[in-house]
Design a protein around this motif. Sequence first.
Motif, PDB file in Angstrom:
ATOM      1  N   LYS A  34      32.108  34.455  50.211  1.00 14.23           N
ATOM      2  CA  LYS A  34      31.957  35.564  49.283  1.00 14.23           C
ATOM      3  C   LYS A  34      32.971  36.663  49.581  1.00 14.23           C
ATOM      4  O   LYS A  34      33.584  37.226  48.663  1.00 14.23           O
ATOM      5  CB  LYS A  34      30.530  36.118  49.385  1.00 14.23           C
ATOM      6  CG  LYS A  34      30.189  37.145  48.323  1.00 14.23           C
ATOM      7  CD  LYS A  34      28.722  37.555  48.427  1.00 14.23           C
ATOM      8  CE  LYS A  34      28.382  38.578  47.352  1.00 14.23           C
ATOM      9  NZ  LYS A  34      26.946  38.995  47.435  1.00 14.23           N
ATOM     10  N   VAL A  35      33.141  36.955  50.898  1.00 11.10           N
ATOM     11  CA  VAL A  35      34.117  37.975  51.290  1.00 11.10           C
ATOM     12  C   VAL A  35      35.537  37.534  50.923  1.00 11.10           C
ATOM     13  O   VAL A  35      36.336  38.323  50.409  1.00 11.10           O
ATOM     14  CB  VAL A  35      34.020  38.256  52.814  1.00 11.10           C
ATOM     15  CG1 VAL A  35      35.181  39.124  53.272  1.00 11.10           C
ATOM     16  CG2 VAL A  35      32.697  38.935  53.131  1.00 11.10           C
ATOM     17  N   GLU A  36      35.830  36.240  51.212  1.00 14.53           N
ATOM     18  CA  GLU A  36      37.157  35.729  50.878  1.00 14.53           C
ATOM     19  C   GLU A  36      37.390  35.758  49.372  1.00 14.53           C
ATOM     20  O   GLU A  36      38.495  36.072  48.905  1.00 14.53           O
ATOM     21  CB  GLU A  36      37.315  34.300  51.405  1.00 14.53           C
ATOM     22  CG  GLU A  36      37.436  34.218  52.915  1.00 14.53           C
ATOM     23  CD  GLU A  36      37.488  32.791  53.412  1.00 14.53           C
ATOM     24  OE1 GLU A  36      37.209  31.871  52.608  1.00 14.53           O
ATOM     25  OE2 GLU A  36      37.803  32.590  54.609  1.00 14.53           O
ATOM     26  N   LYS A  37      36.340  35.419  48.629  1.00 12.69           N
ATOM     27  CA  LYS A  37      36.450  35.464  47.175  1.00 12.69           C
ATOM     28  C   LYS A  37      36.675  36.896  46.708  1.00 12.69           C
ATOM     29  O   LYS A  37      37.514  37.157  45.830  1.00 12.69           O
ATOM     30  CB  LYS A  37      35.175  34.890  46.547  1.00 12.69           C
ATOM     31  CG  LYS A  37      35.251  34.724  45.036  1.00 12.69           C
ATOM     32  CD  LYS A  37      33.979  34.063  44.510  1.00 12.69           C
ATOM     33  CE  LYS A  37      34.055  33.895  42.982  1.00 12.69           C
ATOM     34  NZ  LYS A  37      32.810  33.269  42.456  1.00 12.69           N
ATOM     35  N   GLY A  38      35.893  37.830  47.326  1.00 16.44           N
ATOM     36  CA  GLY A  38      36.077  39.242  46.981  1.00 16.44           C
ATOM     37  C   GLY A  38      37.443  39.745  47.373  1.00 16.44           C
ATOM     38  O   GLY A  38      38.081  40.502  46.630  1.00 16.44           O
ATOM     39  N   SER A  39      37.915  39.307  48.561  1.00 18.92           N
ATOM     40  CA  SER A  39      39.243  39.710  49.015  1.00 18.92           C
ATOM     41  C   SER A  39      40.329  39.172  48.096  1.00 18.92           C
ATOM     42  O   SER A  39      41.292  39.867  47.767  1.00 18.92           O
ATOM     43  CB  SER A  39      39.469  39.214  50.442  1.00 18.92           C
ATOM     44  OG  SER A  39      40.760  39.534  50.898  1.00 18.92           O
ATOM     45  N   LYS A  40      40.131  37.894  47.683  1.00 15.25           N
ATOM     46  CA  LYS A  40      41.096  37.289  46.760  1.00 15.25           C
ATOM     47  C   LYS A  40      41.083  38.011  45.421  1.00 15.25           C
ATOM     48  O   LYS A  40      42.133  38.282  44.832  1.00 15.25           O
ATOM     49  CB  LYS A  40      40.769  35.809  46.579  1.00 15.25           C
ATOM     50  CG  LYS A  40      41.781  35.070  45.704  1.00 15.25           C
ATOM     51  CD  LYS A  40      41.415  33.597  45.582  1.00 15.25           C
ATOM     52  CE  LYS A  40      42.426  32.870  44.692  1.00 15.25           C
ATOM     53  NZ  LYS A  40      42.061  31.442  44.526  1.00 15.25           N
ATOM     54  N   ALA A  41      39.866  38.331  44.953  1.00 15.17           N
ATOM     55  CA  ALA A  41      39.752  39.051  43.685  1.00 15.17           C
ATOM     56  C   ALA A  41      40.401  40.431  43.787  1.00 15.17           C
ATOM     57  O   ALA A  41      41.085  40.877  42.858  1.00 15.17           O
ATOM     58  CB  ALA A  41      38.276  39.184  43.300  1.00 15.17           C
ATOM     59  N   LYS A  42      40.181  41.076  44.959  1.00 13.85           N
ATOM     60  CA  LYS A  42      40.789  42.389  45.167  1.00 13.85           C
ATOM     61  C   LYS A  42      42.306  42.280  45.190  1.00 13.85           C
ATOM     62  O   LYS A  42      43.011  43.090  44.586  1.00 13.85           O
ATOM     63  CB  LYS A  42      40.286  42.986  46.481  1.00 13.85           C
ATOM     64  CG  LYS A  42      40.887  44.335  46.824  1.00 13.85           C
ATOM     65  CD  LYS A  42      40.367  44.817  48.164  1.00 13.85           C
ATOM     66  CE  LYS A  42      41.042  46.131  48.556  1.00 13.85           C
ATOM     67  NZ  LYS A  42      40.584  46.599  49.894  1.00 13.85           N
ATOM     68  N   SER A  43      42.790  41.237  45.898  1.00 12.35           N
ATOM     69  CA  SER A  43      44.239  41.025  45.969  1.00 12.35           C
ATOM     70  C   SER A  43      44.823  40.750  44.582  1.00 12.35           C
ATOM     71  O   SER A  43      45.870  41.295  44.216  1.00 12.35           O
ATOM     72  CB  SER A  43      44.544  39.866  46.918  1.00 12.35           C
ATOM     73  OG  SER A  43      45.922  39.618  46.976  1.00 12.35           O
TER      74      SER A  43
END
Length: 612
Positions: A228-237
């Motif tokens: 979820k964090v990686e997905k959020g980080s990717k979405a943020k990026s």
Amino acid sequence: MYSLSSIKKLAFARDLVQDKIEQINKTGLIVLHNVSFSLAAVAILFLIAFRLNDSISMSWFFMSISVAFVLIPILARKGFENTAKFLLLAYINISILILSSVFGKEMFIQAFYLPASGLAILLFDKDHQRLRNIGIGMAVLCYVVLDYVIFDSIYLTADEGIIIKWGILGAAFITTWLTFNKFSESKELAEEETQKLLKKTQSLNKELIEKKRELESNVEQLEKAKQKVEKGSKAKSEFLSTMSHEIRTPMNAIIGMTNLLVKDNPREDQLEQLEILDFSAKTLLSLINDVLDFSKIEAGKIEFENVAFNLENLLNGVLESFRFTAEKKDVPLYLDYDEDLPESIGGDPNRLTQILNNLVSNAVKFTEEGSVGIIADLTERDEDQLKIQFTITDTGIGISEDKQGEIFKSFTQERSETSRVFGGTGLGLTISKKLVDLQGGTIDLESEKGKGSTFYVELPFKTKGKAEEQRASLRNHTKEMPESLQGTKVMLVEDNAINQKVMIRFLEKWDIEVILAENGRQAVEKMTEISAVNLVLMDLQMPEMDGYEATRRIRKLDNKYKSDVPIVALTAAALKEVKEKVFASGMNDYLTKPFNPPELHKKLEYYILDKT
């Protein structure tokens, strides 16, 4: 691989063995074992001898004591050491007493009371002095009874002999019963302890299985949280990349057109308006860059290059970018460059420029009179590495002492009204400090209110020989290279109509012939149809075919003059992943939107004129 339970079992077994070794190594136990088994062997020999000689019926006696002597060590091993020792002494003393009575005083069997008393000393150590004395006393008492009572006073009848006989046999049976009873109790106790241990092991295994399931559940939850964090980080990026692209695209047109209008000899009133427009656009661009850089630093996505660059040219370039603003305030800029510094060093020129830009920008912003300067000193050098201190000094408003510890924190300026008067997010110094720290450098501050500020930045660099050379471009294989940009051909691949006009205006101003392609597919088609061009300016995000795919297809063209053409990416996304993707697709370099006209001109000169 041993499990935890296996290791515990091994350790437990090792402790048991060690305990047994320590017990056997005790002198009293060694004596008890040796004497008991030796006397048992002697008793068996006498048993055989008397069985063969029917004249003396003593086989019952030797049979009983041989059994007793064998069982006594077993009793000792079960933990009843003192009891076993007393039984041994008792049997020995009684045996001497009986044998002396049977064979008479003349056989001197009573002399064995001397070693019997000595045996008591050997069986009991000094920590059991009382028990030792009792053992010696037992031997002395038996000798007294034998010498002064039996030999002189008592004459046994046949019936009395039978009583003694059965008394001794009864004692042997009692000893046997006692030994086996204790053995049985020990066995039952061991079985009980084993059952307890088994139940405890089962309980521990059950608990371990539950803990394992709980751990697996936690790991699964952590994995989901991580995803979820990686997905959020990717979405943020992706969001930052998209927003960067969307904001920089119109900014490119604003700054580009402002540059063109400034160079078209505007009226004085128009020039002032254009300067305001240019300042505002660059301020907005600076804010965007600060937010992007701060997000990347917080996400741990900052990486540093190690390329060779000319330090003096970089420092002059930093000052030159602020000269116009400083001259409007009559604030001179200066550079003091240490002559011991090498012409070329290895490091990350872009991050060094960013650090110095932040510091010099603040120095110029907060200085109304006096001067702003950069001092570069070589502080340390060895074969592979050198350290350079950059001193950025100004005569501006200064920073009060109580605020100097807070100035490097995020969104912090010395006073809240400072941001209203001078503008800015307060991220510049925070980003500079983090960039310096990440490179293993130091940044310090000296300031006095109303008398200016001095920032000291010390950074490590590689010597040129240990630095990677700038990324080599593919050579343009035209037969004859022009001596200037005039008459050269550049293909512009850009889908945004406004950016097309801005870029074409600049290129035509430098007498460059422009071939326009509105997407990657058109660029590939035109490259196959026209003669070779000197360079391609390639946008990345376009409909039908993006710049990455277009570049890969151009590199696969059969015509070597076309496939080796220098390709410079035009990217509004200033993220590291985008830059890596640019080079991976086969492009030679990149230019960030909004582009700086002098930087664009330098890249064109480098790839068209210098790479001959």
